[in-house]
Scaffold this active site. Structure first.
Site, PDB file in Angstrom:
ATOM      1  CD  GLU A   1      -4.540   3.478   2.116  1.00  0.00           C
ATOM      2  OE1 GLU A   1      -4.049   3.673   3.222  1.00  0.00           O
ATOM      3  OE2 GLU A   1      -5.723   3.744   1.665  1.00  0.00           O
TER       4      GLU A   1
ATOM      5  CG  ASP B   1      -0.408   0.200   2.436  1.00  0.00           C
ATOM      6  OD1 ASP B   1       0.640   0.484   2.704  1.00  0.00           O
ATOM      7  OD2 ASP B   1      -1.138  -0.018   3.353  1.00  0.00           O
ATOM      8  CB  ILE B   2       0.344   4.562  -1.518  1.00  0.00           C
ATOM      9  CG1 ILE B   2       0.059   3.999  -2.827  1.00  0.00           C
ATOM     10  CG2 ILE B   2       1.010   5.815  -1.464  1.00  0.00           C
ATOM     11  CD1 ILE B   2      -0.699   4.687  -3.549  1.00  0.00           C
TER      12      ILE B   2
ATOM     13  CG  HIS C   1     -10.954  12.677  -1.103  1.00  0.00           C
ATOM     14  ND1 HIS C   1     -10.428  11.428  -0.331  1.00  0.00           N
ATOM     15  CD2 HIS C   1     -11.589  13.413   0.002  1.00  0.00           C
ATOM     16  CE1 HIS C   1     -10.824  11.632   0.866  1.00  0.00           C
ATOM     17  NE2 HIS C   1     -11.509  12.521   1.185  1.00  0.00           N
TER      18      HIS C   1
ATOM     19  CG  ASN D   1      -6.939  11.024  -0.350  1.00  0.00           C
ATOM     20  OD1 ASN D   1      -6.915  11.554  -1.325  1.00  0.00           O
ATOM     21  ND2 ASN D   1      -7.458   9.984  -0.128  1.00  0.00           N
TER      22      ASN D   1
END
Length: 339
Positions: free
Chosen positions: A255, A211-212, A224, A219
């Protein structure tokens, strides 16, 4: 659809009279000439033969819409001609009606030609009105047949469009609408399939979950819309880095992403994960709170040799634990484990 059916058949019944191509096969030249004269006077095109050797050849060459076949060819050749024509002309798409020319109402002979595949008969001597009545019947049947074919063709077009739409909907149901890579459902279908293949072929199987890093901060800072653009960019970047068609990338959460690597051991999976990690870091997507002010990702790699009764969730759990450890170790790294 019922309106289409109605329109086509109204058109059929509105126009019964038209010029047909007709094959006339009779050994007696007087019979064939008289019949030809009557048919041509009614506006039809005739192909005529008195030679038994030419009957099937002319039928094949000219593909008539109607056949007049005299019963008086020798050695029961009439029955053989009818049977041969009906073998190649038996369904709605290529049906050619056969009308038998008879000298009298011999019931046994009439039954024989009908069983061979004839559709109707006409008695000699010919009457133009009787010929016209028979032709009207066959004209109507032929127009209806053509209308049915047209209706069937239109149904096939509609059916093809429905199949295309169904396939498109099926494809879309397996796509993540944002990144257009596989979604969680597609990922589950894929892992079930490759586990079966790995068991069947006794091959290793690896999975990468990533995941990031600090994506919530990204965000919150950019909004978004910018966050969605980042997810799409990462998905596109990594899709290009997966070198084999069977390597499957999916977005399984906000994510969070996962990759299945069929026939890949732990060392191969780590190499793939490390290549992806470096590619993303060097891609240099700005992240105010990220490592070196860039978007990075953390990777968990799991490896197994599937066996009968193996559960996909065990591999998922192992990859998830490895990803959690990568986060604990400071992010932007690769951690591996076995199942």
């Amino acid at each position: 659809m019922s309106n289409l059916f109605s329109t086509i058949f109204k058109k059929a019944f509105a126009s019964w009279s038209y010029s047909m191509k007709i094959l006339v096969a009779a050994p007696d030249k007087n019979d064939s000439r008289k019949l030809e004269e009557n048919l041509c006077a009614l506006g039809h095109n005739c192909v005529v033969t008195n030679e038994e050797q030419q009957v099937l050849r002319l039928f094949e060459e000219h593909s008539p819409e109607l056949v007049f076949m005299d019963i008086n060819f020798p050695n029961q050749k009439t029955l053989k001609f009818i049977q041969t024509i009906r073998q190649v002309s038996f369904d709605i798409f290529d049906w050619k009606p056969i009308l038998v020319l008879m000298n009298d109402m011999n019931e046994d002979r009439l039954l024989g030609v009908m069983e061979a595949g004839a559709d109707d008969f006409i008695l000699k001597p010919f009457s133009r009105n009787i010929i016209l009545a028979k032709l009207k019947s066959f004209e109507r049947l032929n127009v209806m047949r053509q209308s049915l074919i047209e209706y069937g063709q239109q149904l096939r077009v509609v059916n093809d469009k429905l199949l295309d739409s169904t396939q498109l909907l099926s494809d879309l149901s397996l796509k993540d609408p944002l990144t257009m890579i596989g979604n969680r459902r597609a990922f589950q279908d894929n892992i079930d399939k490759i586990i079966k293949g790995a068991i069947r072929n006794t091959e290793p199987l690896s999975m990468i979950m990533f995941d990031i890093d600090l994506f919530k901060f990204y965000n919150d800072h950019f909004g978004h819309q910018r966050g969605d653009r980042c997810l799409k960019e990462v998905a596109e970047l990594f899709s290009k880095q997966l070198l084999r068609p069977q390597d499957f990338l999916a977005r399984i959460g906000g994510e969070e992403f996962a990759i299945t690597l069929a026939n890949t051991d732990i060392n191969g999976a780590i190499q793939v994960a490390e290549r992806l990690r470096k590619t993303l870091e060097e891609h240099n997507i700005v992240h105010p709170f990220g490592m070196n002010k860039r978007v990075t990702a953390s990777f968990g790699v799991a490896f197994c040799h599937p066996h009968t009764g193996f559960r996909p969730e065990d591999l998922l759990h192992a990859a998830d634990l490895a990803l959690y450890d990568a986060k604990k170790q400071g992010r932007n790294c690769v951690v591996s484990c076995g199942v």
